[in-house]
Design a protein around this motif. Structure first.
Motif, PDB file in Angstrom:
ATOM      1  N   ALA A 251      36.531  49.351  44.139  1.00 20.60           N
ATOM      2  CA  ALA A 251      35.181  48.852  43.914  1.00 20.60           C
ATOM      3  C   ALA A 251      35.283  47.484  43.270  1.00 20.60           C
ATOM      4  N   ASN A 252      34.133  46.857  43.138  1.00 16.69           N
ATOM      5  CA  ASN A 252      34.096  45.626  42.380  1.00 16.69           C
ATOM      6  C   ASN A 252      33.289  45.864  41.119  1.00 16.69           C
ATOM      7  N   GLU A 253      33.339  44.913  40.208  1.00 17.12           N
ATOM      8  CA  GLU A 253      32.620  45.048  38.944  1.00 17.12           C
ATOM      9  C   GLU A 253      31.120  45.199  39.173  1.00 17.12           C
ATOM     10  N   GLU A 254      30.621  44.641  40.255  1.00 16.76           N
ATOM     11  CA  GLU A 254      29.178  44.663  40.493  1.00 16.76           C
ATOM     12  C   GLU A 254      28.657  46.070  40.763  1.00 16.76           C
ATOM     13  N   ASN A 255      29.311  46.801  41.657  1.00 15.63           N
ATOM     14  CA  ASN A 255      28.786  48.134  41.994  1.00 15.63           C
ATOM     15  C   ASN A 255      29.530  49.275  41.298  1.00 15.63           C
ATOM     16  N   GLN A 256      30.683  48.992  40.731  1.00 13.26           N
ATOM     17  CA  GLN A 256      31.491  49.954  39.974  1.00 13.26           C
ATOM     18  C   GLN A 256      31.747  51.264  40.722  1.00 13.26           C
ATOM     19  N   MET A 257      31.838  51.207  42.045  1.00 15.31           N
ATOM     20  CA  MET A 257      32.054  52.419  42.832  1.00 15.31           C
ATOM     21  C   MET A 257      33.295  53.156  42.327  1.00 15.31           C
TER      22      MET A 257
ATOM     23  N   TYR B 104      32.843  62.943  44.894  1.00 17.22           N
ATOM     24  CA  TYR B 104      31.598  62.165  44.956  1.00 17.22           C
ATOM     25  C   TYR B 104      31.879  60.704  44.634  1.00 17.22           C
ATOM     26  N   GLN B 105      31.042  59.840  45.190  1.00 17.80           N
ATOM     27  CA  GLN B 105      31.077  58.423  44.838  1.00 17.80           C
ATOM     28  C   GLN B 105      29.952  58.144  43.849  1.00 17.80           C
ATOM     29  N   PHE B 106      30.300  57.570  42.711  1.00 18.56           N
ATOM     30  CA  PHE B 106      29.326  57.112  41.728  1.00 18.56           C
ATOM     31  C   PHE B 106      29.249  55.601  41.869  1.00 18.56           C
TER      32      PHE B 106
END
Length: 140
Positions: A26-32, A53-55
């Motif tokens: 993920a990237n810092e923006e969406n924090q996936m 699950y994806q958070f």
């Protein structure tokens, strides 16, 4: 000639690693973050069965406190949850979550989620009734 061959091999290994590793992060923006639970877990308004699950932070630039929970491959939205900022004294070098124990065989409740490298995370906002139950269970 051997040096050129070694450089080419190293270049291919690096390129191969980047091509296959970048989509998984993920990237810092969406924090996936992918979380796998071996037992059912409660989140505000929903019980998630055991599984992966994806958070993800919702795509809402003005509000960084909305978390979306998707199935493992990100194709089905299970929950959209309001959170508040949670602080801790040190950065989490890996994904960090905390749970509240529940009484009477109820699933543990997910309380906080910290993205790797952050000391500010997300505290899940439960209804007053559930908050009261969690506090009561913590004092027993």
């Amino acid at each position: 000639m051997k040096l050129l061959k070694l450089h080419m091999i190293a270049g291919f290994i690096i390129a191969f690693t980047l091509i296959f590793a970048l989509p998984a992060h993920a990237n810092e923006e969406n924090q996936m973050t992918k979380l796998t639970f071996s037992q059912s877990v409660q989140v505000p308004g929903r019980i998630l069965p055991a599984g992966t699950y994806q958070f993800v932070l919702a795509k809402n630039g003005s509000n960084r406190n909305i978390v979306e929970i998707f199935n493992a491959d990100g194709t089905e939205l299970y929950a959209t949850i309001q959170t508040i900022s949670a602080e801790r004294g040190r950065k989490a070098y890996g994904t960090s979550v905390t749970f509240a124990q529940r009484s009477n065989g109820q699933p543990e409740a997910l309380v906080t989620w910290f993205y790797p490298g952050n000391d500010i995370g997300h505290e899940f906002v439960y209804s007053k009734q559930v908050e009261s139950e969690l506090a009561k269970a913590a004092n027993n």
